[in-house]
Design a protein around this motif. Structure first.
Motif, PDB file in Angstrom:
ATOM      1  N   UNK A  13      -4.599  13.234  -4.694  1.00  0.00           N
ATOM      2  CA  UNK A  13      -4.220  13.217  -3.271  1.00  0.00           C
ATOM      3  C   UNK A  13      -3.986  11.789  -2.793  1.00  0.00           C
ATOM      4  N   UNK A  14      -2.890  11.603  -2.050  1.00  0.00           N
ATOM      5  CA  UNK A  14      -2.538  10.261  -1.595  1.00  0.00           C
ATOM      6  C   UNK A  14      -2.153  10.232  -0.120  1.00  0.00           C
ATOM      7  N   UNK A  15      -2.320  11.321   0.591  1.00  0.00           N
ATOM      8  CA  UNK A  15      -1.966  11.336   2.004  1.00  0.00           C
ATOM      9  C   UNK A  15      -0.459  11.386   2.201  1.00  0.00           C
ATOM     10  N   UNK A  16      -0.032  10.990   3.394  1.00  0.00           N
ATOM     11  CA  UNK A  16       1.391  11.007   3.732  1.00  0.00           C
ATOM     12  C   UNK A  16       1.908   9.582   3.807  1.00  0.00           C
ATOM     13  N   UNK A  17       3.170   9.419   3.459  1.00  0.00           N
ATOM     14  CA  UNK A  17       3.813   8.111   3.538  1.00  0.00           C
ATOM     15  C   UNK A  17       4.263   7.842   4.963  1.00  0.00           C
ATOM     16  N   UNK A  18       4.165   6.595   5.360  1.00  0.00           N
ATOM     17  CA  UNK A  18       4.663   6.186   6.671  1.00  0.00           C
ATOM     18  C   UNK A  18       6.186   6.126   6.618  1.00  0.00           C
ATOM     19  N   UNK A  19       6.831   6.397   7.718  1.00  0.00           N
ATOM     20  CA  UNK A  19       8.285   6.299   7.803  1.00  0.00           C
ATOM     21  C   UNK A  19       8.674   4.878   8.158  1.00  0.00           C
ATOM     22  N   UNK A  20       9.685   4.334   7.587  1.00  0.00           N
ATOM     23  CA  UNK A  20      10.490   4.884   6.498  1.00  0.00           C
ATOM     24  C   UNK A  20       9.755   4.723   5.167  1.00  0.00           C
ATOM     25  N   UNK A  72       0.840  -1.202   0.000  1.00  0.00           N
ATOM     26  CA  UNK A  72       0.000   0.000   0.000  1.00  0.00           C
ATOM     27  C   UNK A  72       0.873   1.249   0.000  1.00  0.00           C
ATOM     28  N   UNK A  73       1.931   1.244   0.799  1.00  0.00           N
ATOM     29  CA  UNK A  73       2.833   2.402   0.834  1.00  0.00           C
ATOM     30  C   UNK A  73       3.554   2.575  -0.505  1.00  0.00           C
ATOM     31  N   UNK A  74       3.960   1.477  -1.117  1.00  0.00           N
ATOM     32  CA  UNK A  74       4.621   1.565  -2.419  1.00  0.00           C
ATOM     33  C   UNK A  74       3.659   2.076  -3.488  1.00  0.00           C
TER      34      UNK A  74
END
Length: 182
Positions: A71-78, A57-59
């Motif tokens: 719009x895609x929101x913010x990516x989780x770290x890392x 999902x993050x990728x």
């Protein structure tokens, strides 16, 4: 058989460091499942796919952020690397294509002709992508058409202004695309 498949051999796991790809882990799990089925061994287990789904999902979100203006929101770290997200690029092409097709269908539904509806679809795709590919095409055409040598062509391609070769390339590309969609 109880199969507790861990993700620690995964190349992204900081503890495992065995550098096995997601595809490799999935192949391992598939082999265990197929072997147990073939042998008639009942199997209870937990596969590490919840971790992979979060990463996927993050990728995909990163690919959406890179290739569109949606719009895609913010990516989780890392944050994942662009190389890890490359599998999702075709999916983002599907999203852009679906939005362009929806725009074309809507234009046809309100009574626009085929050519006008095709232009609406191309405009929708350009809006969704920020015209990223069109800008690249124009820069490339300007550099190839106006460059004396490699260094001069690259200098022209880095220039933010559009030249006559870029304009001609965009007219031809969009004209051919509109004709193909009409």
């Amino acid at each position: 058989m109880i199969f507790l498949a861990g993700a620690d051999p995964y190349q992204g796991d900081k503890l495992g460091r065995m550098a096995v790809s997601k595809a490799g882990l999935r192949a391992r799990d598939r082999l265990v499942l197929e072997t147990c089925r073939a042998q008639g061994i009942p199997l209870v287990g937990k596969l590490p796919y919840d971790k992979f789904i979060e990463q996927d999902v993050e990728e995909a979100r990163l690919a959406l952020m890179l290739l569109t203006r949606l719009p895609a929101g913010r990516l989780a770290e890392p944050a994942p690397s662009l190389a890890d997200a490359r599998w999702a690029y075709p999916l983002m092409g599907l999203v852009v294509g679906a939005l362009a097709a929806a725009a074309q269908a809507a234009a046809l539904a309100v009574g626009l002709g085929p050519l006008a509806a095709a232009l609406v679809a191309l405009a929708a795709a350009a809006l969704v992508t920020g015209a990223l590919h069109l800008d690249g095409l124009a820069d490339f055409a300007d550099g190839i058409g106006g460059g004396r040598d490699r260094a001069h062509a690259l200098l022209i391609m880095r220039d933010s202004r559009i030249g006559s070769y870029g304009v001609i390339a965009l007219i031809l590309a969009l004209g051919l695309a509109a004709a193909g969609l009409a």
